[in-house]
Design an enzyme around this catalytic site. Structure first.
Site, mmCIF file in Angstrom:
data_model
loop_
_atom_site.group_PDB
_atom_site.id
_atom_site.type_symbol
_atom_site.label_atom_id
_atom_site.label_comp_id
_atom_site.label_asym_id
_atom_site.label_seq_id
_atom_site.Cartn_x
_atom_site.Cartn_y
_atom_site.Cartn_z
ATOM 1 N N GLU A 1 0.805 -1.226 0.000
ATOM 2 C CA GLU A 1 0.000 0.000 0.000
ATOM 3 C C GLU A 1 0.839 1.278 0.000
ATOM 4 O O GLU A 1 1.688 1.472 0.861
ATOM 5 C CB GLU A 1 -0.908 -0.007 1.225
ATOM 6 C CG GLU A 1 -1.899 1.145 1.258
ATOM 7 C CD GLU A 1 -3.090 0.802 2.120
ATOM 8 O OE1 GLU A 1 -4.000 0.104 1.625
ATOM 9 O OE2 GLU A 1 -3.112 1.193 3.288
ATOM 10 N N LYS B 1 0.795 4.653 1.051
ATOM 11 C CA LYS B 1 0.012 5.292 2.123
ATOM 12 C C LYS B 1 0.888 6.398 2.719
ATOM 13 O O LYS B 1 1.630 6.153 3.674
ATOM 14 C CB LYS B 1 -0.284 4.186 3.141
ATOM 15 C CG LYS B 1 -1.087 4.541 4.337
ATOM 16 C CD LYS B 1 -1.253 3.274 5.199
ATOM 17 C CE LYS B 1 -2.043 3.488 6.436
ATOM 18 N NZ LYS B 1 -2.128 2.280 7.279
ATOM 19 N N LYS C 1 -7.979 2.719 -2.666
ATOM 20 C CA LYS C 1 -8.271 2.629 -1.233
ATOM 21 C C LYS C 1 -8.835 3.969 -0.809
ATOM 22 O O LYS C 1 -8.124 4.983 -0.788
ATOM 23 C CB LYS C 1 -6.958 2.324 -0.508
ATOM 24 C CG LYS C 1 -7.113 1.864 0.893
ATOM 25 C CD LYS C 1 -7.235 0.348 0.924
ATOM 26 C CE LYS C 1 -7.723 -0.140 2.256
ATOM 27 N NZ LYS C 1 -7.022 0.384 3.414
ATOM 28 N N GLU D 1 -14.674 -4.868 2.378
ATOM 29 C CA GLU D 1 -13.972 -4.976 3.668
ATOM 30 C C GLU D 1 -14.953 -5.192 4.815
ATOM 31 O O GLU D 1 -15.962 -4.508 4.918
ATOM 32 C CB GLU D 1 -13.178 -3.688 3.911
ATOM 33 C CG GLU D 1 -12.451 -3.686 5.238
ATOM 34 C CD GLU D 1 -11.627 -2.433 5.423
ATOM 35 O OE1 GLU D 1 -10.766 -2.144 4.582
ATOM 36 O OE2 GLU D 1 -11.872 -1.732 6.428
ATOM 37 N N ASN E 1 -10.443 -6.728 7.965
ATOM 38 C CA ASN E 1 -9.527 -5.726 8.511
ATOM 39 C C ASN E 1 -9.274 -5.985 9.989
ATOM 40 O O ASN E 1 -10.209 -6.003 10.798
ATOM 41 C CB ASN E 1 -10.093 -4.313 8.297
ATOM 42 C CG ASN E 1 -8.984 -3.269 8.382
ATOM 43 O OD1 ASN E 1 -7.975 -3.473 9.071
ATOM 44 N ND2 ASN E 1 -9.162 -2.167 7.688
ATOM 45 N N GLU F 1 -6.072 -7.828 6.150
ATOM 46 C CA GLU F 1 -5.697 -6.416 6.081
ATOM 47 C C GLU F 1 -5.239 -5.883 7.439
ATOM 48 O O GLU F 1 -5.869 -6.175 8.463
ATOM 49 C CB GLU F 1 -6.906 -5.561 5.660
ATOM 50 C CG GLU F 1 -7.501 -5.881 4.321
ATOM 51 C CD GLU F 1 -8.697 -4.974 4.025
ATOM 52 O OE1 GLU F 1 -9.479 -5.328 3.145
ATOM 53 O OE2 GLU F 1 -8.872 -3.934 4.708
ATOM 54 N N SER F 2 -4.206 -5.081 7.416
ATOM 55 C CA SER F 2 -3.732 -4.268 8.553
ATOM 56 C C SER F 2 -2.965 -5.057 9.621
ATOM 57 O O SER F 2 -3.320 -6.197 9.960
ATOM 58 C CB SER F 2 -4.892 -3.545 9.270
ATOM 59 O OG SER F 2 -5.556 -2.676 8.409
#
Ligand SMILES: O=C(O)c1ccccc1NCC(=O)[C@H](O)[C@H](O)COP(=O)(O)O
Length: 261
Positions: free
Chosen positions: A53, A55, A114, A158, A179, A209-210
């Site tokens: 990502e 970001k 995103k 998500e 997530n 995710e994350s």
């Protein structure tokens, strides 16, 4: 919007800004690069399928990266990323639709938009291969998923818990992200993926995710059924050079059983 637990003030602020952002003028038409094909290619040559990502910052980051997002994305691909995620949210993540367009022109892997898309017209801001749709924030998920697909986007829906997972499955989602970041306290807990993934049917492309920052985290998410991993902070490593971004990506895409950290 599905409103259960309170949201962190940062998330409430992200949503307030998202409601005010205009959409596009006319429906886009996209010819997407396939995510499942890209994941298969990564598996075939021994890479862990990572969606890296771009970001520049976030509510939980303590600084902003000012370097060129295209160079960062190219470093991620050089490090073995199967796909790229680009934040287009401007006010809390330092992203922009223009950045996504530049990144998508520069790389040949699928690119995820995103953002916090709440309405159909907001799908029409910029072309991408995948479109993030967050189940909790959307009034009519089935309608938005269908609208995204009509334009050619591959919707990545998500979720954070089993109730949202059920809604996502009912909406016809084929790519689902769980997530690990809790939107009430912004804390990450990899147990979230482990618990929700148990209820995900096998034919779904499943993304963790994350909060994935080490090869051990990668293995843990893969053992729990992740087909791909979405990683931001651990790759962006705020303050690191492009060389470090490539190495950070490679460390996760090459996470072997022998490596213990
Ligand atoms: O990343 C944040 O600080 C954040 C705060 C509030 C809402 C969403 C947020 N992140 C969005 C994401 O889903 C992550 O950027 C993505 O999953 C990558 O996570 P990480 O690897 O932990 O950077």
């Amino acid at each position: 919007m599905n409103s259960r637990a309170a949201l962190a003030p940062e998330v409430a602020s992200i949503l307030a800004a998202a409601r005010e952002r205009p959409g596009g003028d006319a429906p886009l038409e996209v010819e997407p690069r396939s995510l499942p094909d890209a994941l298969e290619r990564a598996e075939a040559d021994g890479r862990v399928p990572v969606i890296a990502e771009v970001k520049p910052t976030s509510p939980t980051a303590d600084s902003t990266r000012e370097d060129d997002p295209v160079e960062l994305a190219e470093s991620m691909v050089a490090g073995g990323a199967a796909a790229i995620s680009v934040l287009t949210e401007p006010s809390h993540f330092g992203g922009s639709p223009e950045t996504l367009t530049r990144v998508r022109e520069a790389v040949d892997v699928p690119v995820l938009r995103k953002d916090f898309v709440l309405r159909e017209d907001q799908l029409d801001v910029v072309k991408a291969d995948l479109m993030l749709v967050i189940a909790r924030f959307v009034e009519n998920l089935e309608e938005l998923v269908a609208a995204a697909r009509d334009r050619g986007f591959q919707p990545l829906v998500e979720v954070h818990d089993e109730t949202e997972l059920e809604t996502a499955l009912e909406s016809g989602a084929e790519i689902i992200g769980v997530n690990n970041r809790d939107l009430a306290r912004l804390e990450v807990d990899l147990e979230t993926f482990e618990s929700v993934s148990r209820a995900v049917p096998d034919d779904i492309t499943l993304v963790a995710e994350s909060g994935i920052s080490t090869p051990a985290n990668v293995r843990r998410m893969r053992e729990a059924g992740a087909d791909a991993l979405l990683v931001g902070n651990a790759i962006m490593d705020h303050g690191a050079t492009e060389t470090a971004v490539e190495a950070n990506t490679r460390r996760l895409t090459r996470a072997t059983p022998e490596e213990e950290t």
